[in-house]
Each structure stands twice: as C-alpha cells, then as structure tokens.
Design an enzyme around this catalytic site. Structure first.
Site, PDB file in Angstrom:
ATOM      1  CG  ASN A  97       3.888   8.917 -12.267  1.00 49.04           C
ATOM      2  OD1 ASN A  97       2.984   9.313 -12.969  1.00 49.04           O
ATOM      3  ND2 ASN A  97       3.406   9.108 -11.015  1.00 49.04           N
TER       4      ASN A  97
ATOM      5  NE  ARG B 223      -3.572  -2.356   2.255  1.00 47.92           N
ATOM      6  CZ  ARG B 223      -4.504  -2.618   1.508  1.00 47.92           C
ATOM      7  NH1 ARG B 223      -5.192  -1.979   0.456  1.00 47.92           N
ATOM      8  NH2 ARG B 223      -5.124  -4.011   1.596  1.00 47.92           N
ATOM      9  CG  ASP B 224       1.530   5.684  -2.330  1.00 44.11           C
ATOM     10  OD1 ASP B 224       2.275   5.430  -3.304  1.00 44.11           O
ATOM     11  OD2 ASP B 224       1.594   6.516  -1.533  1.00 44.11           O
ATOM     12  CB  ILE B 225       3.635   5.660   2.691  1.00 45.17           C
ATOM     13  CG1 ILE B 225       4.038   5.868   4.001  1.00 45.17           C
ATOM     14  CG2 ILE B 225       4.242   6.708   1.904  1.00 45.17           C
ATOM     15  CD1 ILE B 225       5.638   5.573   4.436  1.00 45.17           C
TER      16      ILE B 225
ATOM     17  CD  GLU C 156       6.848  12.014  -5.330  1.00 44.09           C
ATOM     18  OE1 GLU C 156       6.882  11.226  -4.333  1.00 44.09           O
ATOM     19  OE2 GLU C 156       6.499  13.262  -5.530  1.00 44.09           O
ATOM     20  CB  VAL C 157      10.106   6.015  -5.871  1.00 43.26           C
ATOM     21  CG1 VAL C 157      11.118   4.598  -5.483  1.00 43.26           C
ATOM     22  CG2 VAL C 157       9.808   6.505  -4.421  1.00 43.26           C
TER      23      VAL C 157
ATOM     24  CG  HIS D 279       6.490   2.818  -8.602  1.00 41.23           C
ATOM     25  ND1 HIS D 279       7.531   3.344  -8.634  1.00 41.23           N
ATOM     26  CD2 HIS D 279       5.715   3.955  -8.448  1.00 41.23           C
ATOM     27  CE1 HIS D 279       7.455   4.690  -8.746  1.00 41.23           C
ATOM     28  NE2 HIS D 279       6.485   4.848  -8.960  1.00 41.23           N
ATOM     29  CG  MET D 280       0.801  -0.741 -12.587  1.00 43.69           C
ATOM     30  SD  MET D 280       0.176  -2.160 -13.090  1.00 43.69           S
ATOM     31  CE  MET D 280       1.174  -2.153 -14.728  1.00 43.69           C
ATOM     32  CG  HIS D 281       1.034   4.974  -8.595  1.00 42.54           C
ATOM     33  ND1 HIS D 281       1.024   5.456  -7.395  1.00 42.54           N
ATOM     34  CD2 HIS D 281       2.114   5.430  -9.153  1.00 42.54           C
ATOM     35  CE1 HIS D 281       2.258   6.256  -7.447  1.00 42.54           C
ATOM     36  NE2 HIS D 281       2.862   6.001  -8.582  1.00 42.54           N
TER      37      HIS D 281
HETATM   38  P1  AMP Z   1       5.727   7.999  -8.294  1.00 38.06           P
HETATM   39  O1  AMP Z   1       5.605   9.459  -8.230  1.00 38.06           O
HETATM   40  O2  AMP Z   1       5.278   7.407  -9.332  1.00 38.06           O
HETATM   41  O3  AMP Z   1       7.290   7.831  -8.341  1.00 38.06           O
HETATM   42  O4  AMP Z   1       5.484   7.332  -6.825  1.00 38.06           O
HETATM   43  C1  AMP Z   1       6.048   7.224  -5.608  1.00 38.06           C
HETATM   44  C2  AMP Z   1       5.356   6.579  -4.771  1.00 38.06           C
HETATM   45  O5  AMP Z   1       5.815   6.077  -3.634  1.00 38.06           O
HETATM   46  C3  AMP Z   1       4.476   7.921  -4.131  1.00 38.06           C
HETATM   47  O6  AMP Z   1       2.706   7.646  -4.341  1.00 38.06           O
HETATM   48  C4  AMP Z   1       4.727   7.847  -2.582  1.00 38.06           C
HETATM   49  O7  AMP Z   1       3.606   8.133  -1.551  1.00 38.06           O
HETATM   50  C5  AMP Z   1       5.114   6.290  -2.458  1.00 38.06           C
HETATM   51  N1  AMP Z   1       6.010   5.917  -1.434  1.00 38.06           N
HETATM   52  C6  AMP Z   1       7.213   6.636  -1.111  1.00 38.06           C
HETATM   53  N2  AMP Z   1       7.971   5.970  -0.097  1.00 38.06           N
HETATM   54  C7  AMP Z   1       7.001   5.007   0.368  1.00 38.06           C
HETATM   55  C8  AMP Z   1       6.979   3.957   1.156  1.00 38.06           C
HETATM   56  N3  AMP Z   1       8.013   3.620   2.139  1.00 38.06           N
HETATM   57  N4  AMP Z   1       6.015   3.022   1.478  1.00 38.06           N
HETATM   58  C9  AMP Z   1       5.104   3.040   0.541  1.00 38.06           C
HETATM   59  N5  AMP Z   1       5.113   3.886  -0.491  1.00 38.06           N
HETATM   60  C10 AMP Z   1       5.832   4.878  -0.548  1.00 38.06           C
END
Ligand code: AMP
Length: 115
Positions: A86, A28-30, A94-95, A99-101
């Site tokens: 993204n 789950r997204d944080i 951001e990460v 990853h797929m949301h």
């Molecule tokens: P993106 O902008 O597509 O790279 O999305 C990165 C997502 O990772 C964001 O929605 C963050 O809320 C989520 N995220 C970052 N760190 C964590 C974590 N430790 N556990 C769960 N989700 C995370």
C-alpha cells in the site's frame, strides 16, 4: 521517520518474527486478514514506495527473495499467495515504513473488493 516497525526490527518491542537478515525483517501481522499474513520490511527506513531510490533496487529485490522463502516455509508456495504494498492515503497505507504484505492459506478472492 522511525515507526513501530523500526522498534520491531531492532527487537525493542516484541513481534512474531519469522525471518531476519541484514536487509529485511518479516513478522506476522498483528491483525491477520488470512491464515498466513506476514509483513516483509526493509531494515532501512524507507517511508513509502514513492521514496525508493535507484540505490535501493537490490534491497527491494531482497524483499521478494524473502517473500519466496517465507512462502515456502509457510507451506503456501504451491497453492499460491498474494503480495501487496500500500502507498499513501489512496493505497490505505497506515504505517509509513515500506512493507510488503504476504497473504496466503486460503483462496483470496478478487484483488479489489470495491471497484
Ligand atoms: P498498511 O495499511 O499497509 O500500512 O499495513 C499496516 C499493517 O501493519 C496492518 O495490517 C497492521 O495490522 C499491521 N501492524 C501494525 N502494528 C503492528 C505490529 N505492532 N505488529 C504487527 N503488525 C502490525
């Protein structure tokens, strides 16, 4: 290359994990942006969609199969949901671990808010 998602996959840091197999992990997204907001991540470290190779095609397919299973498990399959990836700065990534949301649990509105 390793990001926080590798630590989640390896269970070095806690997460609310909903699915894991030898190819993919989902948690789950944080900062959830919908009642259901899950990230589906290949266990292999691939930074962005730009870095996907032909050899990764089966792995990318596994991300979709996991999405289908998770959507059913979360009870959002029939009503519907959104899958989103993204890529880089304009995509809002951001990460830098692919990853797929998976968003669901309410009507999600227009695909892009600011046109
Ligand atoms: P993106 O902008 O597509 O790279 O999305 C990165 C997502 O990772 C964001 O929605 C963050 O809320 C989520 N995220 C970052 N760190 C964590 C974590 N430790 N556990 C769960 N989700 C995370």
């Amino acid at each position: 290359m390793a990001t926080i998602f590798s630590k989640i996959i390896n269970k070095e840091i806690p997460s609310d994990m909903v699915y894991q197999d030898e190819y993919v992990t989902a948690f789950r997204d944080i900062e959830p942006q919908a009642p259901v907001h899950i990230l589906i991540v290949p266990n292999k470290e691939i930074p962005t969609v730009n870095d996907i190779q032909e050899d990764d095609e089966q792995l990318v397919g596994k991300m979709f199969t996991a999405a289908r299973k998770i959507a059913a498990d979360e009870g959002v399959a029939a009503d519907g949901y959104r899958l989103l990836i993204n890529c880089n700065q304009h995509g809002g990534q951001e990460v830098f671990h692919l990853h797929m949301h998976l968003f669901g649990g309410r009507p999600l509105g227009p695909m892009l808010l600011n046109r």
